[in-house]
Design a protein around this motif. Structure first.
Motif, mmCIF file in Angstrom:
data_model
loop_
_atom_site.group_PDB
_atom_site.id
_atom_site.type_symbol
_atom_site.label_atom_id
_atom_site.label_comp_id
_atom_site.label_asym_id
_atom_site.label_seq_id
_atom_site.Cartn_x
_atom_site.Cartn_y
_atom_site.Cartn_z
ATOM 1 N N PRO A 52 78.237 83.222 -37.065
ATOM 2 C CA PRO A 52 77.371 81.978 -37.607
ATOM 3 C C PRO A 52 76.365 82.936 -38.630
ATOM 4 O O PRO A 52 76.314 84.199 -38.575
ATOM 5 C CB PRO A 52 76.515 81.967 -36.415
ATOM 6 C CG PRO A 52 76.749 83.167 -35.652
ATOM 7 C CD PRO A 52 77.887 83.742 -35.995
ATOM 8 N N ASP A 53 75.849 82.192 -39.501
ATOM 9 C CA ASP A 53 74.764 82.766 -40.448
ATOM 10 C C ASP A 53 73.392 82.992 -39.781
ATOM 11 O O ASP A 53 72.520 83.658 -40.197
ATOM 12 C CB ASP A 53 74.558 81.551 -41.600
ATOM 13 C CG ASP A 53 75.816 81.387 -42.368
ATOM 14 O OD1 ASP A 53 76.679 82.491 -42.482
ATOM 15 O OD2 ASP A 53 75.932 80.427 -43.030
ATOM 16 N N GLY A 54 73.319 82.403 -38.645
ATOM 17 C CA GLY A 54 71.678 82.639 -37.795
ATOM 18 C C GLY A 54 72.012 81.924 -36.487
ATOM 19 O O GLY A 54 73.023 81.271 -36.191
ATOM 20 N N GLY A 55 71.062 82.207 -35.445
ATOM 21 C CA GLY A 55 71.123 81.864 -34.071
ATOM 22 C C GLY A 55 71.892 82.800 -33.446
ATOM 23 O O GLY A 55 72.056 83.981 -33.650
ATOM 24 N N GLU A 56 71.681 82.151 -32.233
ATOM 25 C CA GLU A 56 72.599 83.327 -30.831
ATOM 26 C C GLU A 56 73.910 82.522 -30.244
ATOM 27 O O GLU A 56 73.784 81.235 -30.250
ATOM 28 C CB GLU A 56 71.265 83.392 -30.037
ATOM 29 C CG GLU A 56 71.652 83.958 -28.652
ATOM 30 C CD GLU A 56 70.758 84.348 -27.714
ATOM 31 O OE1 GLU A 56 70.833 85.046 -26.702
ATOM 32 O OE2 GLU A 56 69.721 83.631 -27.823
ATOM 33 N N VAL A 57 74.854 83.192 -29.982
ATOM 34 C CA VAL A 57 76.056 82.801 -29.334
ATOM 35 C C VAL A 57 76.119 83.743 -28.068
ATOM 36 O O VAL A 57 76.151 84.991 -28.095
ATOM 37 C CB VAL A 57 77.091 82.851 -30.260
ATOM 38 C CG1 VAL A 57 78.275 82.301 -29.373
ATOM 39 C CG2 VAL A 57 77.057 82.197 -31.515
ATOM 40 N N ARG A 58 76.107 83.211 -26.692
ATOM 41 C CA ARG A 58 76.397 84.064 -25.702
ATOM 42 C C ARG A 58 77.655 83.370 -24.857
ATOM 43 O O ARG A 58 77.535 82.242 -24.737
ATOM 44 C CB ARG A 58 75.329 83.976 -24.757
ATOM 45 C CG ARG A 58 73.953 84.733 -25.598
ATOM 46 C CD ARG A 58 72.756 84.635 -24.707
ATOM 47 N NE ARG A 58 72.898 84.860 -23.101
ATOM 48 C CZ ARG A 58 71.838 84.592 -22.350
ATOM 49 N NH1 ARG A 58 70.713 84.166 -22.802
ATOM 50 N NH2 ARG A 58 71.936 85.058 -21.155
ATOM 51 N N ARG A 59 78.582 84.019 -24.580
ATOM 52 C CA ARG A 59 79.675 83.929 -23.901
ATOM 53 C C ARG A 59 79.711 85.083 -22.823
ATOM 54 O O ARG A 59 79.635 86.221 -22.908
ATOM 55 C CB ARG A 59 80.674 83.926 -24.815
ATOM 56 C CG ARG A 59 81.085 83.187 -25.986
ATOM 57 C CD ARG A 59 82.301 83.073 -26.674
ATOM 58 N NE ARG A 59 82.304 84.351 -27.233
ATOM 59 C CZ ARG A 59 81.756 84.623 -28.561
ATOM 60 N NH1 ARG A 59 81.224 83.670 -29.396
ATOM 61 N NH2 ARG A 59 81.842 85.815 -29.165
ATOM 62 N N THR A 60 80.530 84.405 -21.447
ATOM 63 C CA THR A 60 80.793 85.463 -20.585
ATOM 64 C C THR A 60 82.145 85.028 -19.932
ATOM 65 O O THR A 60 82.659 83.763 -19.966
ATOM 66 C CB THR A 60 79.818 85.194 -19.155
ATOM 67 O OG1 THR A 60 79.721 83.679 -18.878
ATOM 68 C CG2 THR A 60 78.407 85.518 -19.565
ATOM 69 N N GLY A 61 82.755 86.023 -19.588
ATOM 70 C CA GLY A 61 84.331 85.929 -19.410
ATOM 71 C C GLY A 61 85.149 85.535 -20.397
ATOM 72 O O GLY A 61 84.827 85.470 -21.633
#
Length: 215
Positions: A52-61
């Motif tokens: 992404p150009d900005g922001g937050e991405v959170r993944r688990t597993g």
């Protein structure tokens, strides 16, 4: 999975301008919107294929991603695809893959090269490759394109089973008859995501240029 304030530009065009989405385990979420509106871009960012150009991405597993564009090699058979991805995923066996082949009526094509399969059968294999490592998060971009009616129904039975096993599922859909199958439906409009309860508000928000994310 959590997406918060995700932005992405394509040239001078801002495709995503602050999209946010939370998908807990055991939830099936649909994403709908106009063609070219950024739905596939959103999934590519969610799986880590695109930054992404900005922001937050959170993944688990573990993550399973089934794109619209097939990931198949026309020279390889169905069986060879499974063996190749078994090594890539470091799977001890193919028991779950075998079950998926049966569910999607693909078992009879094991020895066929991908290049001679019909479009719907190729899509089945594309889906199996995304699911065969039994990921915690599934990102499916119109995964049933070309399916016959029976396989389409089997696909939804499989989806319910995966959800009951605690898998988080995000699916891009274009069929109106699918809407009632989802726990939540989010509309991607003008680069923002709105849940189904706020569609009217979303339209007013975009029209007023306020850009507040809902859902």
């Amino acid at each position: 999975m959590i997406l918060r304030g995700v932005r992405k530009a394509r040239g001078r065009r801002l495709v995503l301008r602050g999209a946010s989405l939370t998908v807990p385990s055991g939830m099936l979420v649909g994403v709908v919107g106009e063609n070219g509106g950024g739905k596939s871009t959103l999934l590519r960012i969610a799986c880590g294929q695109l930054a992404p150009d900005g922001g937050e991405v959170r993944r688990t597993g573990a993550v399973g991603y089934c794109p619209q564009r097939l990931v198949l090699d026309d020279a390889l058979t169905v069986e060879q695809h499974l063996r190749y991805f078994q090594v890539a995923y470091q799977l001890p066996d193919l028991r779950w893959s075998e079950e998926l082949l049966e569910i999607l009526a693909l078992a009879g094509f094991r020895g066929e090269r991908a290049g001679v399969l019909s479009g719907g059968t190729r899509q089945k294999l594309n889906l199996v490759l995304a699911l065969m490592h039994d990921p915690d998060l599934l990102l499916l971009d119109e995964p049933y394109q070309g399916f016959d009616w029976e396989t389409y129904q089997r696909f939804w039975e499989l989806t319910v089973r995966l959800r009951e096993r605690g898998r988080a599922i995000v699916m891009v859909s274009h069929l109106a008859l699918d809407i009632g199958r989802f726990d939540e439906v989010h509309y991607l409009r003008e680069g923002l995501l709105y849940d189904s309860s706020g569609v009217a508000e979303a339209a007013a928000t975009v029209a007023n240029g306020r850009g507040v994310v809902g859902g």
